[in-house]
Design an enzyme around this catalytic site. Structure first.
Site, PDB file in Angstrom:
ATOM      1  N   ASP A   1      -0.677   2.952  -4.096  1.00  0.00           N
ATOM      2  CA  ASP A   1       0.776   2.818  -4.019  1.00  0.00           C
ATOM      3  C   ASP A   1       1.441   3.413  -5.258  1.00  0.00           C
ATOM      4  OD1 ASP A   1       3.187   2.112  -2.908  1.00  0.00           O
ATOM      5  OD2 ASP A   1       2.767  -0.023  -2.803  1.00  0.00           O
TER       6      ASP A   1
ATOM      7  N   GLY B   1       0.797  -1.210   0.000  1.00  0.00           N
ATOM      8  CA  GLY B   1       0.000   0.000   0.000  1.00  0.00           C
ATOM      9  C   GLY B   1       0.832   1.262   0.000  1.00  0.00           C
TER      10      GLY B   1
ATOM     11  N   LYS C   1       3.256  -1.728  -9.336  1.00  0.00           N
ATOM     12  CA  LYS C   1       3.278  -0.265  -9.324  1.00  0.00           C
ATOM     13  C   LYS C   1       4.688   0.283  -9.510  1.00  0.00           C
ATOM     14  CE  LYS C   1       5.079   0.079  -5.054  1.00  0.00           C
ATOM     15  NZ  LYS C   1       6.265   0.803  -4.596  1.00  0.00           N
TER      16      LYS C   1
ATOM     17  N   ARG D   1      13.253   6.553  -5.499  1.00  0.00           N
ATOM     18  CA  ARG D   1      14.258   6.177  -6.490  1.00  0.00           C
ATOM     19  C   ARG D   1      13.663   5.942  -7.876  1.00  0.00           C
ATOM     20  NH1 ARG D   1      15.515   1.561  -2.252  1.00  0.00           N
ATOM     21  NH2 ARG D   1      13.265   1.697  -2.385  1.00  0.00           N
TER      22      ARG D   1
END
Length: 347
Positions: free
Chosen positions: A258, A143, A198, A267
């Site tokens: 997410d 999440g 994701k 990153r």
């Protein structure tokens, strides 16, 4: 008072110490062999080197040589390693955890095989447990949650998934606070697939930020149409993949949340912007030297799985144009050329 032992003192593993300690529980934070400096710094300063807030008073810090002492008497173990530590955790930690102690993992990712099957990390670890004849329960967190915001106490909503709802309720009781809110679900494949996917799709969205920077000559110029358009396509492709893997609709929405937070920090955003600005993947990796980029791994693995299943007639590669372009950039080192017209097709 319960005892929560966190193995892996990276940013997310360390951040989870905060809600557990705010609830009055004992927290033992163990560094992996790569975390030695983090633990040494925390022992001197009572702070993770990447955080701007001290650990709550009373946290117990351990180097990897002390891991068995840290595990002893634990209510449950949190696995805080990155996806690059999956095998290490399986080989070195799972065998020494007593069967009655469940595991809760924050490690996100998927493993693919030649037939196009995708396994979650709990699946991978379950195979290891089975080979050892062990009975530990495996659970995971997914999440929208960034570590530094959790440390700050920002309102956060995540999902704990596992096979035993009573174990999940126990973990929720220990970890939930007035700022850390927890959904519990037995849809492990749905949650784990959603939060892994994701990463690859957030990379696709952040390509557009780099393209705008290149076009305007400014950094992070506020142009949102292109980001939103790729977010739309990313959501469509994620939904199809999660359904294909057997996940449910609620888990898909956890992944969408997410996806949103990953686009705006971390990153993956950095590498996507560099690629969108015109850097090759090799140039981007050189600039971000030493940074763990799980988004690259998951994109390559899922793309390979899609191709393998398409070869067997189980799906159509054309249904995933965004992910396949991300994979081309990473594996074939092609320049960014987002296939916008392919996104106009109703599938």
């Amino acid at each position: 008072m319960s005892i929560v032992t966190i193995i892996g003192s990276g940013m997310m593993g360390s951040a989870l110490a905060f809600p557990a300690m705010h609830n009055g529980h004992e927290v033992r934070l163990v560094g992996t062999p790569l975390d030695r400096e983090i633990i040494e710094t925390a022992r001197r300063t009572n702070r993770h080197p990447k955080f701007e807030r001290d650990f709550p008073e009373g946290i117990k810090l351990y180097q990897i040589e002390e891991v068995e002492e840290a595990i002893n008497g634990s209510t449950f173990i949190i696995c805080g390693v990155s996806s690059f530590g999956v095998e290490w955790f399986a080989d070195n930690i799972l065998p020494i955890i007593p069967d009655e102690i469940p595991v809760l993992s924050v490690t996100k990712g998927l493993m693919n095989d030649e037939d196009g099957n995708l396994d979650t990390y709990p699946d991978v670890w379950q195979k290891k447990l089975d080979s050892l004849g062990k009975k530990n329960e495996l659970n995971a967190i997914g999440g929208p949650c960034t570590s530094y915001e959790l440390v700050f106490g920002d309102q956060t909503l995540v999902a704990f998934c596992g096979k035993n709802i009573e174990t999940l309720k126990m973990m929720k009781q220990i970890m939930a606070t007035d700022y850390y809110h927890i959904i519990t679900t037995t849809d492990v494949i749905g949650i784990e697939a959603a939060v892994a996917l994701k990463n690859g799709y957030a990379l696709g969205i952040t390509l557009t930020i780099g393209e705008v920077n290149k076009k305007t000559g400014k950094k992070d110029e506020f142009h949102y149409n292109s980001q939103a358009g790729i977010f739309l396509e990313a959501s469509r492709e994620m939904r199809k993949l999660i359904k294909l893997l057997g996940g449910n609709e609620d888990s898909y929405f956890v992944g969408v949340g997410d996806l949103y937070v990953t686009v705006y920090g971390g990153r993956t955003r950095q590498v996507g912007i560099l690629l969108g600005e015109g850097k090759t993947i090799d140039e981007a990796l050189d600039i971000l030297k030493g940074v763990t980029l799980e988004s690259l791994v998951v994109a390559k693995r899922v793309a390979a799985a899609i191709r393998a299943r398409a070869a067997k007639g189980e799906l159509d590669v054309e249904d995933f144009p965004l992910l396949m372009h991300v994979d081309e950039i990473i594996t074939q080192k092609k320049p960014v050329s987002i296939p916008w017209e392919k996104f106009t097709v109703i599938r």
